[in-house]
Write a protein that holds these residues in place. Structure first.
Motif, PDB file in Angstrom:
ATOM      1  N   ALA A   1      11.254 -22.761 -33.106  1.00 37.76           N
ATOM      2  CA  ALA A   1       9.865 -22.523 -32.708  1.00 37.76           C
ATOM      3  C   ALA A   1       9.794 -21.521 -31.573  1.00 37.76           C
ATOM      4  N   ASP A   2      10.689 -21.664 -30.590  1.00 37.73           N
ATOM      5  CA  ASP A   2      10.681 -20.738 -29.461  1.00 37.73           C
ATOM      6  C   ASP A   2      10.995 -19.318 -29.911  1.00 37.73           C
ATOM      7  N   SER A   3      11.899 -19.176 -30.846  1.00 33.87           N
ATOM      8  CA  SER A   3      12.326 -17.849 -31.265  1.00 33.87           C
ATOM      9  C   SER A   3      11.228 -17.084 -31.990  1.00 33.87           C
ATOM     10  N   SER A   4      10.258 -17.783 -32.520  1.00 34.58           N
ATOM     11  CA  SER A   4       9.162 -17.107 -33.211  1.00 34.58           C
ATOM     12  C   SER A   4       7.855 -17.179 -32.417  1.00 34.58           C
ATOM     13  N   TRP A   5       7.965 -17.411 -31.118  1.00 35.90           N
ATOM     14  CA  TRP A   5       6.787 -17.567 -30.264  1.00 35.90           C
ATOM     15  C   TRP A   5       5.841 -16.380 -30.359  1.00 35.90           C
ATOM     16  N   TRP A   6       6.389 -15.201 -30.540  1.00 32.03           N
ATOM     17  CA  TRP A   6       5.639 -13.953 -30.494  1.00 32.03           C
ATOM     18  C   TRP A   6       4.710 -13.770 -31.681  1.00 32.03           C
ATOM     19  N   ARG A   7       4.905 -14.514 -32.750  1.00 33.55           N
ATOM     20  CA  ARG A   7       4.120 -14.284 -33.957  1.00 33.55           C
ATOM     21  C   ARG A   7       2.651 -14.687 -33.792  1.00 33.55           C
ATOM     22  N   GLY A   8       2.372 -15.583 -32.885  1.00 37.52           N
ATOM     23  CA  GLY A   8       0.986 -15.984 -32.680  1.00 37.52           C
ATOM     24  C   GLY A   8       0.586 -16.041 -31.219  1.00 37.52           C
ATOM     25  N   ALA A   9       1.316 -15.331 -30.360  1.00 35.89           N
ATOM     26  CA  ALA A   9       1.109 -15.430 -28.915  1.00 35.89           C
ATOM     27  C   ALA A   9      -0.152 -14.712 -28.455  1.00 35.89           C
ATOM     28  N   VAL A  10      -0.688 -15.171 -27.329  1.00 33.58           N
ATOM     29  CA  VAL A  10      -1.712 -14.431 -26.580  1.00 33.58           C
ATOM     30  C   VAL A  10      -1.015 -13.851 -25.356  1.00 33.58           C
ATOM     31  N   ILE A  11      -0.987 -12.535 -25.286  1.00 33.15           N
ATOM     32  CA  ILE A  11      -0.209 -11.823 -24.268  1.00 33.15           C
ATOM     33  C   ILE A  11      -1.166 -11.092 -23.333  1.00 33.15           C
ATOM     34  N   TYR A  12      -1.045 -11.360 -22.048  1.00 33.41           N
ATOM     35  CA  TYR A  12      -1.957 -10.833 -21.029  1.00 33.41           C
ATOM     36  C   TYR A  12      -1.337  -9.584 -20.405  1.00 33.41           C
ATOM     37  N   GLN A  13      -2.061  -8.459 -20.489  1.00 32.40           N
ATOM     38  CA  GLN A  13      -1.558  -7.215 -19.928  1.00 32.40           C
ATOM     39  C   GLN A  13      -1.883  -7.128 -18.445  1.00 32.40           C
ATOM     40  N   VAL A  14      -0.841  -6.927 -17.637  1.00 33.18           N
ATOM     41  CA  VAL A  14      -0.984  -6.796 -16.191  1.00 33.18           C
ATOM     42  C   VAL A  14      -0.782  -5.342 -15.793  1.00 33.18           C
ATOM     43  N   TYR A  15      -1.784  -4.777 -15.120  1.00 33.78           N
ATOM     44  CA  TYR A  15      -1.664  -3.455 -14.502  1.00 33.78           C
ATOM     45  C   TYR A  15      -1.400  -3.723 -13.025  1.00 33.78           C
ATOM     46  N   PRO A  16      -0.134  -3.699 -12.579  1.00 29.99           N
ATOM     47  CA  PRO A  16       0.227  -4.272 -11.274  1.00 29.99           C
ATOM     48  C   PRO A  16      -0.564  -3.726 -10.091  1.00 29.99           C
ATOM     49  N   ARG A  17      -0.891  -2.451 -10.082  1.00 31.17           N
ATOM     50  CA  ARG A  17      -1.602  -1.878  -8.939  1.00 31.17           C
ATOM     51  C   ARG A  17      -2.978  -2.503  -8.741  1.00 31.17           C
ATOM     52  N   SER A  18      -3.513  -3.112  -9.809  1.00 30.56           N
ATOM     53  CA  SER A  18      -4.905  -3.546  -9.761  1.00 30.56           C
ATOM     54  C   SER A  18      -5.096  -5.044  -9.953  1.00 30.56           C
TER      55      SER A  18
ATOM     56  N   GLY B   1      -4.450 -19.883 -19.969  1.00 33.68           N
ATOM     57  CA  GLY B   1      -3.848 -20.342 -21.221  1.00 33.68           C
ATOM     58  C   GLY B   1      -3.116 -19.294 -22.017  1.00 33.68           C
ATOM     59  N   VAL B   2      -2.579 -18.260 -21.345  1.00 28.82           N
ATOM     60  CA  VAL B   2      -1.854 -17.214 -22.071  1.00 28.82           C
ATOM     61  C   VAL B   2      -0.397 -17.629 -22.263  1.00 28.82           C
ATOM     62  N   ASP B   3       0.249 -16.988 -23.233  1.00 27.05           N
ATOM     63  CA  ASP B   3       1.631 -17.317 -23.573  1.00 27.05           C
ATOM     64  C   ASP B   3       2.645 -16.375 -22.954  1.00 27.05           C
ATOM     65  N   ALA B   4       2.220 -15.160 -22.638  1.00 33.26           N
ATOM     66  CA  ALA B   4       3.160 -14.172 -22.107  1.00 33.26           C
ATOM     67  C   ALA B   4       2.398 -13.147 -21.282  1.00 33.26           C
ATOM     68  N   LEU B   5       3.147 -12.407 -20.464  1.00 34.24           N
ATOM     69  CA  LEU B   5       2.618 -11.338 -19.630  1.00 34.24           C
ATOM     70  C   LEU B   5       3.298 -10.045 -20.019  1.00 34.24           C
ATOM     71  N   TRP B   6       2.523  -8.990 -20.111  1.00 33.81           N
ATOM     72  CA  TRP B   6       3.104  -7.655 -20.273  1.00 33.81           C
ATOM     73  C   TRP B   6       2.742  -6.857 -19.017  1.00 33.81           C
ATOM     74  N   PHE B   7       3.781  -6.468 -18.277  1.00 36.14           N
ATOM     75  CA  PHE B   7       3.594  -5.652 -17.082  1.00 36.14           C
ATOM     76  C   PHE B   7       3.748  -4.179 -17.439  1.00 36.14           C
ATOM     77  N   THR B   8       2.722  -3.375 -17.151  1.00 34.85           N
ATOM     78  CA  THR B   8       2.921  -1.926 -17.231  1.00 34.85           C
ATOM     79  C   THR B   8       3.943  -1.543 -16.164  1.00 34.85           C
ATOM     80  N   PRO B   9       4.523  -0.336 -16.211  1.00 39.88           N
ATOM     81  CA  PRO B   9       5.706  -0.037 -15.392  1.00 39.88           C
ATOM     82  C   PRO B   9       5.568  -0.405 -13.917  1.00 39.88           C
ATOM     83  N   TRP B  10       6.565  -1.149 -13.455  1.00 36.30           N
ATOM     84  CA  TRP B  10       6.612  -1.569 -12.047  1.00 36.30           C
ATOM     85  C   TRP B  10       7.808  -0.953 -11.331  1.00 36.30           C
ATOM     86  N   TYR B  11       8.400   0.061 -11.925  1.00 34.36           N
ATOM     87  CA  TYR B  11       9.608   0.689 -11.399  1.00 34.36           C
ATOM     88  C   TYR B  11       9.283   1.716 -10.310  1.00 34.36           C
TER      89      TYR B  11
END
Length: 550
Positions: A9-26, A52-62
């Motif tokens: 189940a964990d390995s297929s988490w991405w198939r139905g996930a809600v992923i929150y996009q983070v723009y770190p500066r803001s 209630g999100v399942d994952a975070l996507w960070f735009t570049p933080w480098y």
């Protein structure tokens, strides 16, 4: 290394996930300098757990000079000091996992920053040197090399080539940059470029990230002959878009991802109108998912939306990949603004200053679109601030704008700063809790003075707010076995009403007609984007129903 558990189940988490996009500066400023950072984010992490999100996507933080909002990367193995430290990022990844939230980082394979050590070495080297082979350096055309090597144009406006001054002071070779001149393109025919990026993937997977989002994924490979583009029509094959060599690159990346436990994923930013070619990136040994830009750019029109949904599902079916659905991101006009215009679609080429917008209408449609999107099969990406119903900020003073799209076009293109304005958390005046109390620094982009009702604090607990709509919808989505990944079935209904079924008894209706419509037989109203009108579904409203079993 943050441990990611491995079960089927964990390995297929991405198939139905809600992923929150983070723009770190803001997102949130922890140290009071006016720029969002990891300390600010970590202090607000519980907010995303409650959302209630399942994952975070960070735009570049480098580390980056920020010529293009961090997409000009100087070092892939560290964190920009404005955001914090690598140790803080590792803590964040672990703290998010403790809440059941995974982390996705952004990889930018097409180019690096002009401040990257490789490019600095290339500038200091002579023409024809090994250091320049990692990029696209070429002599110019014309009698004295005064013309660019070909006629390619930058995605941000102007030529895609910049001429360098050699070490002896002469005007010398030109280098390719499909984006800003401070973002030189890498030469992916060079084995060192490939090895470097494979090592960067391992570096972040070793730190517990659950996946990588691949920026400009279809632009990485170039025709080594660098031919001119024709004056009209698209050449086939294109010299730098969707070249067949890309698939070998992503197969090697997939093998790396699959060597780690817990379902590590590759997500492609693939802008491509040809759905058959789009689907090739999603074959079982390549990318796991790719962004669905056809749906994002689709107007608020029943026929167009249904066609986009059908085409998307059809394209993904042969490769057994789940679709992704997204209404907004850090590059496009915010949803409540776009949906309040006469032209409700999105196209970079047609963006203009001063386009009239009805924000009340746009907000109503954005609420309906949220329920539509969250009910569709597959995964969903939610851009920060969409859950607050934030509009595009269109009156940013010229001297505060930073987007190269605006700067390179002399202001003709309004750019993307308007969707990147820092989030409002609390209070009645800027910075609305974005920075700590008493901070002297202004936010890096100015916030409107009329956002008091749009703060997190103002919306919490208000059942009519956008924030509570998203919170309830995400809670229901997680609880409903028919939602997320899986099949859907269209239901009969009026021509301008979208109606479909998920699972045995879940129904979603979206009324895009000009009149209220009756509800079908049902046993329960689960959630509506706006109040019903005498038991009817009003225009620009979506509803989730528990249907009679059938």
């Amino acid at each position: 290394m943050a441990a990611i558990p491995r079960t089927d189940a964990d390995s297929s988490w991405w198939r139905g996930a809600v992923i929150y996009q983070v723009y770190p500066r803001s997102f949130a400023d922890g140290d009071g300098d006016g720029t969002g950072d990891l300390a600010g984010f970590r202090a607000k992490l519980s907010y995303l757990g409650e959302l209630g999100v399942d994952a975070l996507w960070f735009t570049p933080w480098y580390p980056s000079p920020m010529a293009d909002g961090g997409y000009d990367v100087a070092d892939y193995r560290d964190i920009d000091p404005r955001f914090g430290t690598l140790a803080e990022a590792e803590k964040l990844i672990g703290e998010a996992l403790d809440l059941g939230i995974r982390t996705i980082v952004d990889i930018v394979p097409n180019h690096v920053s002009a401040a990257h050590p490789w490019f600095r070495e290339a500038l200091a080297a002579d023409p024809g040197s090994p250091a320049r082979e990692r990029f696209w350096f070429r002599p110019g055309r014309g009698e004295r090399g005064e013309l660019p090597p070909n006629n390619w144009r930058s995605q941000f406006g102007g030529p895609a080539w910049t001429r360098v001054t050699e070490a002896d002071g002469r005007q010398g070779e030109w280098f390719l940059h499909l984006f800003d001149s401070r973002q030189p393109d890498l030469n992916w025919d060079h084995p060192q470029v490939r090895r470097e990026h494979e090592d960067v993937l391992r570096f972040w997977f070793n730190r517990g990230v659950a996946g990588v989002r691949i920026d400009s994924a279809a632009l990485v490979s170039k025709d080594p002959a660098l031919p001119d583009l024709p004056e009209s029509g698209e050449p086939l094959p294109h010299p730098y878009v969707d070249r067949d060599e890309l698939h070998q690159i992503y197969r090697s990346w997939r093998a790396i991802a699959d060597s780690y436990p817990g379902g590590r994923i590759l997500v492609g930013e693939v802008w491509m109108p040809d759905f058959e070619r789009f689907a090739r990136y999603l074959r079982p040994d390549e990318l796991h998912t790719a962004f669905n830009f056809d749906f994002l750019s689709c107007p608020w029109d029943a026929d167009r939306l249904r066609a986009s949904i059908d085409t998307t599902l059809h394209a993904h079916r042969p490769v057994a990949a789940p679709p992704t659905w997204v209404l907004s991101n850090h590059d496009v006009t915010r949803t409540v603004t776009r949906y309040g215009r006469v032209d409700t679609g999105f196209d970079f080429a047609t963006k203009a200053h001063g386009t009239p917008t009805d924000l009340a209408l746009g907000t109503r449609r954005a609420r309906a679109a949220a329920l539509l999107t969250l009910a569709l099969p597959g995964s969903v990406y939610l851009y920060q601030g969409e859950e607050l119903g934030l509009p595009e900020v269109e009156d940013i003073p010229a001297d505060r704008r930073q987007d190269p799209m605006y700067l390179r076009t002399g202001g003709a293109d309004p750019g993307r700063d308007g969707c990147r304005v820092p989030l409002p958390w609390s209070g009645t005046v800027p910075p609305y809790g974005f920075s700590p109390p008493g901070s002297a620094a202004e936010p890096w982009l100015p916030q409107p003075t009329d956002w008091a009702a749009r703060t997190v604090t103002a919306q919490q607990g208000d059942p009519a707010s956008m924030l509570e709509l998203y919170r309830v919808a995400l809670r229901l989505r997680r609880a409903e076995p028919g939602l997320g990944d899986g099949p859907m079935r269209w239901l009969p209904g009026p021509g301008e009403v979208l109606a479909f079924q998920r699972g045995p008894d879940f129904t979603c209706l979206v009324n895009l007609s000009g009149e209220p419509v009756p509800l079908p037989d049902h046993t329960e109203v689960l959630l509506a984007s706006s109040p019903l009108s005498d038991g009817m579904l009003p225009t620009d409203t979506a509803i989730w129903l528990r249907a009679n079993g059938r």
